[in-house]
Each structure stands twice: as C-alpha cells, then as structure tokens.
Design an enzyme around this catalytic site. Structure first.
Site, PDB file in Angstrom:
ATOM      1  N   SER A  67      91.087  77.105  32.538  1.00  0.00           N
ATOM      2  CA  SER A  67      90.975  76.619  31.355  1.00  0.00           C
ATOM      3  C   SER A  67      90.093  75.436  30.688  1.00  0.00           C
ATOM      4  CB  SER A  67      92.908  76.875  31.155  1.00  0.00           C
ATOM      5  OG  SER A  67      92.467  77.141  29.055  1.00  0.00           O
ATOM      6  N   ASP A 119      91.830  88.802  30.213  1.00  0.00           N
ATOM      7  CA  ASP A 119      92.098  87.082  29.367  1.00  0.00           C
ATOM      8  C   ASP A 119      90.752  87.224  28.398  1.00  0.00           C
ATOM      9  OD1 ASP A 119      92.779  84.961  28.929  1.00  0.00           O
ATOM     10  OD2 ASP A 119      92.054  84.418  31.253  1.00  0.00           O
TER      11      ASP A 119
END
Length: 212
Positions: A67, A119
């Site tokens: 991330s 995602d």
C-alpha cells in the site's frame, strides 16, 4: 501534488530532470534514504555479512512494501538504484500516484508492482477521480427517466439506450447548461502540462481469480 525529481536527483546522483513523483511520497523516500546513509544501516549489515566469511557482493538488495509502503519502496528503490545496481523492489498494491508514466516504464527491470483483482488503490489517482466525476455528471445529464428508476435497475439489466440519451442528442436543460459550464471551468483549473498524471511503477503483475 506531482513534483519534479530534479533536486532529489542532484542529491542522490541520478538524473531527475523530466522525472516526476508524488510530493509527499518523494519527501518521505528522501528522508528514509538519508537515514539509511547517515546511520550507515545498509553498510553495517553488509560489513556484518562480510565479517562472517561471506562476500558482500553475493548479496543483492530487495525492498518490499504494501500500500503506502509500496509507494515508498518504489521511490526508495529508484533513489538507491544509482548506488545499488542489483536492487529489486516488490510493491504490493501501491497507490496509483507514484511516478509519471515515462519514469514508471523506466523502472520495469527492477520494480515489480503487484495488483490483486479489482483493488481500487492501484487504480485511483487524482486524474481517475476527475474522470469518474465527469462520467457521473454525464450520466445524470443524459438520463431519459427519473434518477430513482436507474438506481432501482441492476447493473446486469441496464440498457443504456433505454435509460440514457445518446451523446449529442441530449435536450437542453438548466442541468445540462450548469454541468457544461462546470466541466469547462474544471478543464481550465486542472490543466497543467508541468505535472503529468502519475501511476504505479515498473512491471505490473495483475492477479485475477478465474473459475475452472
């Protein structure tokens, strides 16, 4: 903000001219690299390995992040590449605001970005959000029926010709006039040739679930 890497490049001995990155991520990566250098963290570890009878040249440097950490790992790897030629980076689900497209492509031999399925993090950046806003406003303007009718319609059953006017066939209305004026204003507001759209870096591995 997207900023030039020219100043950081001069500091770390790489050509940052016409190379861009997310300002906050670039500053954080610069800080991390400074800490590694000033405290000699990597050099100490390599000397420790060498002291145990190992040759430090037998070891490469691999940086991994997830991330926001994946974005930092990517930029840290880019900065350290001039010193550690064999560096490799694996960035899992990095946000789509790391490098400009040219720099992102340049990193293909040492940065691998991993994206899982749908995602949204590796896909969302400022430009993609602006584009989504434009599509939502366009759908509102082109609606033939009340909005609640569309909201009650499932995606699978949605017939665009049934519920939306075709482009160029939208009747004039106060909503259309206001949306057109808003879009023109936003185009002028967001147009900046010095700050290109950023994306994730390097080679991309897209993992998709399939049914057998």
């Amino acid at each position: 903000e997207t900023v030039s890497m020219k100043t950081v490049g001069e500091k770390w001995n790489f050509n940052g001219k016409n190379r861009f990155a997310h300002e906050g991520i670039l500053k954080s990566a610069d800080f991390i690299c400074s800490e590694l250098k000033e405290k000699g963290i990597l050099d100490k570890k390599l000397k420790e390995l060498q002291g145990k009878g190992n040759n430090k040249n037998d070891y490469g440097l691999t940086i991994v992040g997830h991330s926001l950490g994946a974005a930092l790992a990517s930029v840290v790897s880019y900065i350290l590449k001039s010193e550690y030629k064999d560096i490799q980076c694996f960035a899992f689900a990095p946000p789509a605001c790391v490098f400009d497209p040219e720099t992102a492509e340049e990193c293909e031999d040492f940065i691998t970005s991993v994206v899982l399925g749908d995602d949204c993090v590796p896909r969302i950046n400022f430009c993609s959000l602006v584009h989504m806003r434009e599509r939502v406003l366009d759908a509102l303007v082109r609606s033939k029926v009340s909005k609640h009718v569309i909201f009650r319609t499932s995606y699978e059953d949605f017939d665009e010709d049934k519920y939306l006017y075709k482009e160029g066939e939208v009747p004039n209305s106060s909503l259309k006039v206001n949306v057109d004026a808003f879009n023109k204003k936003m185009v002028l507001h967001h147009r900046d040739p010095h700050t290109p759209e950023c994306t994730i870096g390097g080679k991309i591995i897209h993992l998709v679930e399939t049914s057998l």
